[in-house]
Each structure stands twice: as C-alpha cells, then as structure tokens.
Design a protein around this motif. Sequence first.
Motif, PDB file in Angstrom:
ATOM      1  N   LEU B 175      34.789 -58.452  94.376  1.00 21.17           N
ATOM      2  CA  LEU B 175      33.770 -59.489  94.188  1.00 21.17           C
ATOM      3  C   LEU B 175      33.342 -59.522  92.714  1.00 21.17           C
ATOM      4  O   LEU B 175      33.098 -60.586  92.150  1.00 21.17           O
ATOM      5  N   HIS B 176      33.274 -58.348  92.107  1.00 27.14           N
ATOM      6  CA  HIS B 176      32.804 -58.253  90.714  1.00 27.14           C
ATOM      7  C   HIS B 176      33.738 -58.967  89.744  1.00 27.14           C
ATOM      8  O   HIS B 176      33.305 -59.615  88.802  1.00 27.14           O
ATOM      9  N   ILE B 179      33.149 -62.818  90.301  1.00 19.31           N
ATOM     10  CA  ILE B 179      31.878 -63.299  89.723  1.00 19.31           C
ATOM     11  C   ILE B 179      31.970 -63.318  88.194  1.00 19.31           C
ATOM     12  O   ILE B 179      31.543 -64.275  87.538  1.00 19.31           O
ATOM     13  N   ALA B 180      32.558 -62.268  87.621  1.00 22.54           N
ATOM     14  CA  ALA B 180      32.656 -62.177  86.150  1.00 22.54           C
ATOM     15  C   ALA B 180      33.558 -63.282  85.599  1.00 22.54           C
ATOM     16  O   ALA B 180      33.253 -63.883  84.562  1.00 22.54           O
ATOM     17  N   LYS B 182      34.074 -66.235  86.841  1.00 23.08           N
ATOM     18  CA  LYS B 182      33.352 -67.513  86.898  1.00 23.08           C
ATOM     19  C   LYS B 182      32.258 -67.577  85.836  1.00 23.08           C
ATOM     20  O   LYS B 182      32.095 -68.594  85.156  1.00 23.08           O
ATOM     21  N   SER B 183      31.493 -66.488  85.703  1.00 24.38           N
ATOM     22  CA  SER B 183      30.370 -66.534  84.754  1.00 24.38           C
ATOM     23  C   SER B 183      30.886 -66.579  83.312  1.00 24.38           C
ATOM     24  O   SER B 183      30.240 -67.155  82.441  1.00 24.38           O
ATOM     25  N   ASP B 184      32.067 -65.997  83.067  1.00 26.24           N
ATOM     26  CA  ASP B 184      32.678 -66.102  81.718  1.00 26.24           C
ATOM     27  C   ASP B 184      32.902 -67.564  81.347  1.00 26.24           C
ATOM     28  O   ASP B 184      32.634 -67.984  80.215  1.00 26.24           O
ATOM     29  N   ILE B 186      31.346 -70.217  82.635  1.00 23.80           N
ATOM     30  CA  ILE B 186      30.047 -70.899  82.463  1.00 23.80           C
ATOM     31  C   ILE B 186      29.441 -70.529  81.113  1.00 23.80           C
ATOM     32  O   ILE B 186      28.929 -71.390  80.384  1.00 23.80           O
ATOM     33  N   ALA B 187      29.528 -69.236  80.753  1.00 20.65           N
ATOM     34  CA  ALA B 187      28.954 -68.775  79.479  1.00 20.65           C
ATOM     35  C   ALA B 187      29.612 -69.497  78.303  1.00 20.65           C
ATOM     36  O   ALA B 187      28.937 -69.928  77.365  1.00 20.65           O
ATOM     37  N   LEU B 190      28.214 -72.930  78.056  1.00 21.72           N
ATOM     38  CA  LEU B 190      26.835 -72.922  77.545  1.00 21.72           C
ATOM     39  C   LEU B 190      26.796 -72.610  76.050  1.00 21.72           C
ATOM     40  O   LEU B 190      25.925 -73.079  75.330  1.00 21.72           O
ATOM     41  N   MET B 191      27.771 -71.835  75.568  1.00 20.53           N
ATOM     42  CA  MET B 191      27.802 -71.471  74.148  1.00 20.53           C
ATOM     43  C   MET B 191      28.559 -72.505  73.315  1.00 20.53           C
ATOM     44  O   MET B 191      28.699 -72.340  72.107  1.00 20.53           O
ATOM     45  N   LEU B 193      31.760 -73.068  73.454  1.00 26.45           N
ATOM     46  CA  LEU B 193      33.050 -72.521  73.023  1.00 26.45           C
ATOM     47  C   LEU B 193      34.212 -73.092  73.825  1.00 26.45           C
ATOM     48  O   LEU B 193      35.335 -72.616  73.733  1.00 26.45           O
TER      49      LEU B 193
END
Lengths: 288, 194
Positions: B175-176, B179-180, B182-184, B186-187, B190-191, B193
């Motif tokens: 799961l980790h 999640i990582a 996907k959030s990479d 999104i990040a 947001l940045m 990049l």
Amino acid sequence: MELKNAMLELIRRASTDLSPDVEAALVQAYDREDEGTPAKSVFGTILENVKLAREASTPVCQDTGSVIMYIDFPVGHSEKVYKEAAEAAAMEATKLQYLRPNAVDPITGKNSGNNVGVNAPYLHFHQWDKDEVRVRLMLKGGGSENVGAQYKLPDTALKAGRDLKGVKKVVIDAVNKAQGQGCAPGIIGVGIGGDRVTSYALSKEQFFRKLGEPSANSDLAALEKELYEDLNKLNIGPMGFGGKTTCLGVNVAAQHRHPATFYVAISYTCWVYRRKQMIIKGSEVTYD
Amino acid sequence: MIKLTTPISEETARSLKVGDEVLLSGTIVTARDAAHKLMVEEKPDFPRPYMKDGVIYHCGPVVKKHEDGSYSFVAAGPTTSTREEPYQAAVCEEYSVRAVIGKGGMGPKTLEGLQKVGAVYLHAVGGAGTLIAKRCTKVETVFKLEEFGTPEAFWVIQVEDFPCVVTMDSHGNSLHKEIAAKSDEIAKELMGLK
C-alpha cells in the motif's frame, strides 16, 4: 519543591491529554473522511485512544518524546533553580510512567533511564519584564523529528528560487517525502531565513502557536493557507493510508538571513501534538 | 475482519492480502533498532522460540514494574519501521518470522524478503499508545533490558485482538508503494514540475 511539582503536572498534562485545538482538529478530520475508508477507521481509533489516555492519565503515545521547555522568567531569577526543577520533574515523571526513558548516550548506547542527560531536558531561557513565569513545554516525538528537513535555496531539482514560491515547493517536497512515517496527519512548522541552527529552531517554535491562528504577516498567512490546502491534496492521509487529511495545520515564520544564504527548515510533528504551558504568578499556577 | 493467532503458518501468512484487517492474538516479541542490529550481527538464539512462525512488533513501550517484580505495558503503540529496512528481510529469514507489526511501512528490500519467507507487514495505528497497551494482556518475559533500556529491549508479550491492517503482503504488494507513487505525481503537479 513546588516548582518541581508544577512542572511534573505540566508534563503529566502534556503526555496524557491533547490541547482542545488539537482534539477539535482531529474530530474535524474524522468527520471529513468517507465512511468505510481506512482513513475514517484510523481517526476513529485515534479519537478513542485520546479519550482512553485522558481517562486513565496514561501517555497518549508511548513515545513521550524529548522534553523541551521554553522558560520566560523575571529579572533576578536563577536559571539553575529552573534547571534543577526540570530535571527532578523529568525523573519523577519517568517513575510515574508519564514519560518513557528517552535519553540515550550516543557514545555508549546507554539509556540514562530517567530522561536526564546532556541537554536533556532541553531548556531555552528568556528573561522578560513581566512579574510572572511562563513555562512552555513540548514533548517532541522522535519518529516525526526524523522526517524534518532543511533546504538551501535555490534548489535546482525542485526549481525552487529564493522567494515564497520557492519556499512553498520545498515544503510540499518535504511533506511528500515524509509520507506516513511521521505519524500523519502532521502539523508543519516552517522557518524561513536565519542560519543552519536558527532556521530549525524557528520552525520548531511554531508548534507553540494555536492551530488555525494565522501568521500576523499577511504574506505568510496567505502561504500558510495555500500550503494547508495543497498538502491535503497529496492524499497521503492518516498513517499514510490515503485520505483527505495529510496535515492539521501549517505555521510559517521568517527571520532575516545572511545575503549568501536562504534556508528553509521544516519541522514535522505527529498528530500526537503535545505542547502545554503554565503561568506561575506568586503562588498561583495556571495551566493552558 | 480476520482473526489471527500465533504461531502463524507460512500458508496462513501467504493467504493474507494488502487491505485485510486483522485482529491478532497470542505471543509476540517487541524488537526495534538495537535488537535488529543484534539479530543480524550476532544471530542470538534466545529469541528463536518466540520468533519461529511468530510476530515481531516494532515498539518501544512505556512499562510499569510492579512490586512483585512483574511488568505491564502502560502505552505501547508502534514505532517507525523504516529504520529496520537494512535488517528486516535478513531477520525474517533467519528467525522464520511470519509477520512484522509497525507503522509507516517498509521498503523494497523488506517487500522482497516477505515474498521469499512467506510473511506480511501489519500496520498498527501510530500514536495509539494507551489503546494498544490495553490489548497487551501480559508481559511474559524480557531480554536485554539492562543493556538496551526499556524502549529497545525484547519484550515477550501476550496480545488479544490487537488491531492491524495488512499493508505489505507476500505477493509483492505494498500500500505504501502505491500511495507514494500517487502522491509523487500530485506533488509534481503542485510544484509546477509537470
């Protein structure tokens, strides 16, 4: 020793109960998550645990953190008196299981067994003009301390320049790298400017602010709001299980920097956000 | 909800999948930084009887010592597991461990180890110190208390209905990792990049 007993009570309160602003933020987070999700279930467990700890007067979390105190005292008081009282209170709190023994000698690997050691408890002293004493206590967990980060702008990889846009990028990067490891949802303290040491110190001092209380500087207040919204879009969620709540608050502060440097320090604290203060005026002690 | 009791067979461990909610009962052993280093460097025999087909718990508890010399857990939530990433796979193999309880998840080396050995990573709720301590019903014995100190000692404990979620299984799922990833993305967005 009255001062020791007052400090012991401050430690007990911090370890076994959360401040009302923190608990309210956790309740809001629970309400926000969708039914049947792991995130909802985690927040349910968190809230139940907070209640059980308060009722039993036992630590909310077994990592009772490093004991950090900021002490403001009137002219003429002796720092030594406060240091001795803080050490005695830490020892007593360890015996009563409000604190886990958390002071380890890095050379020998030996745990002192009573939370007292070199720079343990860690004390910041400040003399002020008031005729009262303020002791602010933070119990800072180690797992969340490990995910703190310091950046030096400009940062080529993140295309982060020396401005608030650059600051925003590195905070997003740090919280994304932390994932669930710092016991998300976290509270994020950001220190802009200063040197290597003071940028981290400033970031950590932001944890003494109340949740939802914006910076007095309007640019920083706007940055806090944007970061709070962006970080909660990351979908890291409580414990890193995914979810709508990745952080409970973002507090930013700035200090002047050397022309050659531009540091941004990010301190992360877990949802077990433990900080309490007491005011001693004459023989009266009030806790908050 | 799946009820698990130690000892756990390899077959049972392999039947568990990411997302399964588990209530664990039986005997388990706490072990964290100093303990993992020791188990890899010196391979001591004293943990073997408790760890074979057993469970390691990444936890540094708050412990009360009673007047009769017995102990009980006062607060006992999980500690961050990633610090054991260099050691975990080797420890699971050496001691035939079937489950590791912790928080924050672990990396690729452990995930590969879980596949090889037939074991799972169970995630407990970090910070839930008092709640989990209530599920730790008895302290059977303790090793290395004097040398390692309370948080780092090997505490052999009995647990009843300890709530966990499988977040890494023996089929290469984490799961980790999901999640990582996907959030990479999104990040990066947001940045600016992407």
